[in-house]
Design a protein around this motif. Sequence first.
Motif, short mmCIF file in Angstrom:
data_model
loop_
_atom_site.label_atom_id
_atom_site.label_comp_id
_atom_site.label_asym_id
_atom_site.label_seq_id
_atom_site.Cartn_x
_atom_site.Cartn_y
_atom_site.Cartn_z
N GLY A 281 7.43 -2.59 -11.86
CA GLY A 281 8.40 -2.11 -10.89
C GLY A 281 7.83 -2.23 -9.50
O GLY A 281 6.62 -2.36 -9.31
N ASN A 282 8.71 -2.17 -8.50
CA ASN A 282 8.22 -2.29 -7.13
C ASN A 282 9.05 -1.44 -6.19
O ASN A 282 10.14 -0.98 -6.52
CB ASN A 282 8.23 -3.75 -6.68
N ASP A 283 8.50 -1.21 -5.03
CA ASP A 283 9.23 -0.65 -3.90
C ASP A 283 8.97 -1.59 -2.73
O ASP A 283 7.85 -1.68 -2.23
CB ASP A 283 8.77 0.77 -3.58
N GLN A 284 10.02 -2.29 -2.33
CA GLN A 284 9.85 -3.34 -1.33
C GLN A 284 9.83 -2.82 0.10
O GLN A 284 9.29 -3.48 0.98
CB GLN A 284 10.98 -4.36 -1.46
N TYR B 116 4.83 4.77 -3.95
CA TYR B 116 4.15 4.45 -5.20
C TYR B 116 4.84 5.11 -6.39
O TYR B 116 4.88 4.54 -7.48
CB TYR B 116 2.68 4.84 -5.11
N LYS C 188 8.10 5.74 -6.64
CA LYS C 188 9.33 4.98 -6.89
C LYS C 188 9.01 3.68 -7.64
O LYS C 188 9.70 3.32 -8.59
CB LYS C 188 10.05 4.66 -5.58
N ALA C 189 7.97 2.99 -7.22
CA ALA C 189 7.57 1.76 -7.92
C ALA C 189 7.17 2.06 -9.36
O ALA C 189 7.54 1.33 -10.29
CB ALA C 189 6.43 1.07 -7.17
N ARG D 45 10.22 2.75 -11.55
CA ARG D 45 10.89 1.49 -11.88
C ARG D 45 10.12 0.72 -12.97
O ARG D 45 10.73 0.08 -13.82
CB ARG D 45 11.08 0.64 -10.63
N VAL E 232 -1.49 1.24 -10.07
CA VAL E 232 -1.13 1.00 -8.66
C VAL E 232 -2.40 0.99 -7.82
O VAL E 232 -3.44 1.48 -8.25
CB VAL E 232 -0.15 2.08 -8.10
N ASP F 104 -0.69 -4.43 -3.97
CA ASP F 104 -0.09 -4.19 -2.66
C ASP F 104 -0.03 -5.54 -1.98
O ASP F 104 -1.05 -6.23 -1.86
CB ASP F 104 -0.95 -3.25 -1.81
N ILE G 77 3.67 -2.85 -5.87
CA ILE G 77 3.98 -3.31 -7.22
C ILE G 77 3.19 -2.47 -8.21
O ILE G 77 1.96 -2.37 -8.11
CB ILE G 77 3.66 -4.80 -7.41
#
Length: 115
Positions: free
Chosen positions: A13-16, A21, A23-24, A27, A59, A89, A101
Amino acid sequence: MNDQRFIIEMGMGNDQYGQDYTKAAARAIEDAIRHSAIPMFEVTGLTHEQMRVQVTIGVQHPDRVDCAALAGKLPRGRAKVTAVFGGLDVINPDTGKTLVIASAAVEAFLPRQPG
């Protein structure tokens, strides 16, 4: 513990945009369990409360992951989430913002069954 692993699922999962971290990680967990179904509970008489769920999140900054919040969102079993160093990252060279990521391993364990 006298339990036996019966499932391991992996996800990413990612947070763009938010550099979040947790949230990623959420996901990545969702990605890992999205396609899983465990029909054996219906046929064995075991309950979901008997299942121990161990989630490992990778992470770059494990201290920025809210493991308790993630454990509370898992739909079944007695969950524990642990964050470790991993993932990626990626820095956007145009903005300087970080794309986070996360990778996840979701393992499920049940007490050993006779036979």
